[in-house]
Enzyme design. Structure first.
Site, PDB file in Angstrom:
ATOM      1  N   ASP A 198      35.542  46.963  38.209  1.00 51.00           N
ATOM      2  CA  ASP A 198      35.446  45.943  37.936  1.00 51.00           C
ATOM      3  C   ASP A 198      36.966  44.886  38.983  1.00 51.00           C
ATOM      4  O   ASP A 198      37.849  45.468  39.177  1.00 51.00           O
ATOM      5  CB  ASP A 198      36.016  45.764  36.513  1.00 51.00           C
ATOM      6  N   GLU A 219      32.144  36.749  29.275  1.00 49.87           N
ATOM      7  CA  GLU A 219      32.062  36.133  30.456  1.00 49.87           C
ATOM      8  C   GLU A 219      31.090  35.660  31.320  1.00 49.87           C
ATOM      9  O   GLU A 219      30.765  34.440  31.810  1.00 49.87           O
ATOM     10  CB  GLU A 219      33.524  36.049  31.413  1.00 49.87           C
ATOM     11  N   HIS A 221      26.036  43.542  30.975  1.00 45.96           N
ATOM     12  CA  HIS A 221      27.136  44.666  31.108  1.00 45.96           C
ATOM     13  C   HIS A 221      28.024  45.563  30.493  1.00 45.96           C
ATOM     14  O   HIS A 221      28.402  45.190  29.193  1.00 45.96           O
ATOM     15  CB  HIS A 221      28.094  44.164  32.215  1.00 45.96           C
ATOM     16  N   HIS A 245      31.304  48.056  29.533  1.00 46.40           N
ATOM     17  CA  HIS A 245      32.255  47.808  30.266  1.00 46.40           C
ATOM     18  C   HIS A 245      32.949  49.616  30.154  1.00 46.40           C
ATOM     19  O   HIS A 245      32.962  49.854  28.925  1.00 46.40           O
ATOM     20  CB  HIS A 245      33.830  47.518  29.615  1.00 46.40           C
TER      21      HIS A 245
HETATM   22  P1  5GP Z   1      32.945  40.014  30.395  1.00 44.44           P
HETATM   23  O1  5GP Z   1      34.544  39.214  29.991  1.00 44.44           O
HETATM   24  O2  5GP Z   1      31.929  39.073  30.452  1.00 44.44           O
HETATM   25  O3  5GP Z   1      32.744  40.886  29.162  1.00 44.44           O
HETATM   26  O4  5GP Z   1      34.266  40.928  31.143  1.00 44.44           O
HETATM   27  C1  5GP Z   1      33.793  40.741  32.268  1.00 44.44           C
HETATM   28  C2  5GP Z   1      34.266  41.523  33.255  1.00 44.44           C
HETATM   29  O5  5GP Z   1      33.872  41.249  34.814  1.00 44.44           O
HETATM   30  C3  5GP Z   1      35.760  40.964  33.242  1.00 44.44           C
HETATM   31  O6  5GP Z   1      36.148  42.048  33.280  1.00 44.44           O
HETATM   32  C4  5GP Z   1      36.093  40.357  35.039  1.00 44.44           C
HETATM   33  O7  5GP Z   1      37.229  41.275  35.385  1.00 44.44           O
HETATM   34  C5  5GP Z   1      34.362  41.095  35.160  1.00 44.44           C
HETATM   35  N1  5GP Z   1      34.540  40.404  36.854  1.00 44.44           N
HETATM   36  C6  5GP Z   1      34.169  39.090  37.253  1.00 44.44           C
HETATM   37  N2  5GP Z   1      33.817  38.449  37.931  1.00 44.44           N
HETATM   38  C7  5GP Z   1      34.318  39.542  39.001  1.00 44.44           C
HETATM   39  C8  5GP Z   1      33.374  39.451  40.322  1.00 44.44           C
HETATM   40  O8  5GP Z   1      33.369  39.376  41.290  1.00 44.44           O
HETATM   41  N3  5GP Z   1      33.343  40.948  40.913  1.00 44.44           N
HETATM   42  C9  5GP Z   1      33.589  42.124  39.766  1.00 44.44           C
HETATM   43  N4  5GP Z   1      33.814  43.752  40.964  1.00 44.44           N
HETATM   44  N5  5GP Z   1      34.257  42.131  38.647  1.00 44.44           N
HETATM   45  C10 5GP Z   1      33.629  40.980  38.386  1.00 44.44           C
END
Ligand code: 5GP
Length: 125
Positions: free
Chosen positions: A39, A105, A110, A112
């Site tokens: 991440d 987001e 995905h 985590h």
């Molecule tokens: P969500 O809130 O959708 O579950 O988590 C999205 C995750 O993607 C967040 O933890 C954020 O830090 C990560 N993230 C967003 N854009 C990028 C990116 O361009 N590269 C990487 N490696 N992680 C990303």
């Protein structure tokens, strides 16, 4: 900005671009079914994102439409990555955010994977 997980898959989402190699990522694992990378804003000493190779918006989309092979491959990949990082003992946490209330987001499924320290309470609102 949290997404609407009922929207159709968007091929221009950031994880689709990572899968196509259009945006760099720190890869930790790849097989036929899954791709995993660090991440960009880690919330634990180890914070890995595991994504399926197929075009699925969320856990809802994936659980409804993915084939048995895709589901098995993805779930096995998550377990393999945790074992590869010696996380089974002391333990780790998996988190899947779905839609607005889940705080999702990025509109590509995905999981985590957090590890590397005691992770405390499951949810803090
Ligand atoms: P969500 O809130 O959708 O579950 O988590 C999205 C995750 O993607 C967040 O933890 C954020 O830090 C990560 N993230 C967003 N854009 C990028 C990116 O361009 N590269 C990487 N490696 N992680 C990303």
């Amino acid at each position: 900005m949290p997404i609407d997980a009922t929207l159709p898959y968007d091929d221009e989402n950031i994880f689709a671009k990572i899968l196509r190699g259009e945006i760099p990522s720190k890869k930790v694992y790849e097989d036929e079914w899954a791709y995993a990378f660090h991440d960009i804003a880690p919330q634990a000493p180890l914070h890995i994102l595991v994504i399926p190779k197929g075009r699925y918006v969320s856990w809802d989309d994936f659980s409804a439409k993915a084939s048995a092979d895709e589901i098995a491959g993805f779930v096995r990949a998550v377990g393999t990555i945790a074992r590869d990082h010696d996380l089974v003992e002391p333990g780790y946490r998996l988190l899947g955010n779905v839609g607005a209330d889940g705080g999702q987001e990025v509109p590509h499924l995905h999981v985590h994977l957090f590890g590397g320290k005691p992770l405390g309470r499951m949810i803090s609102a």
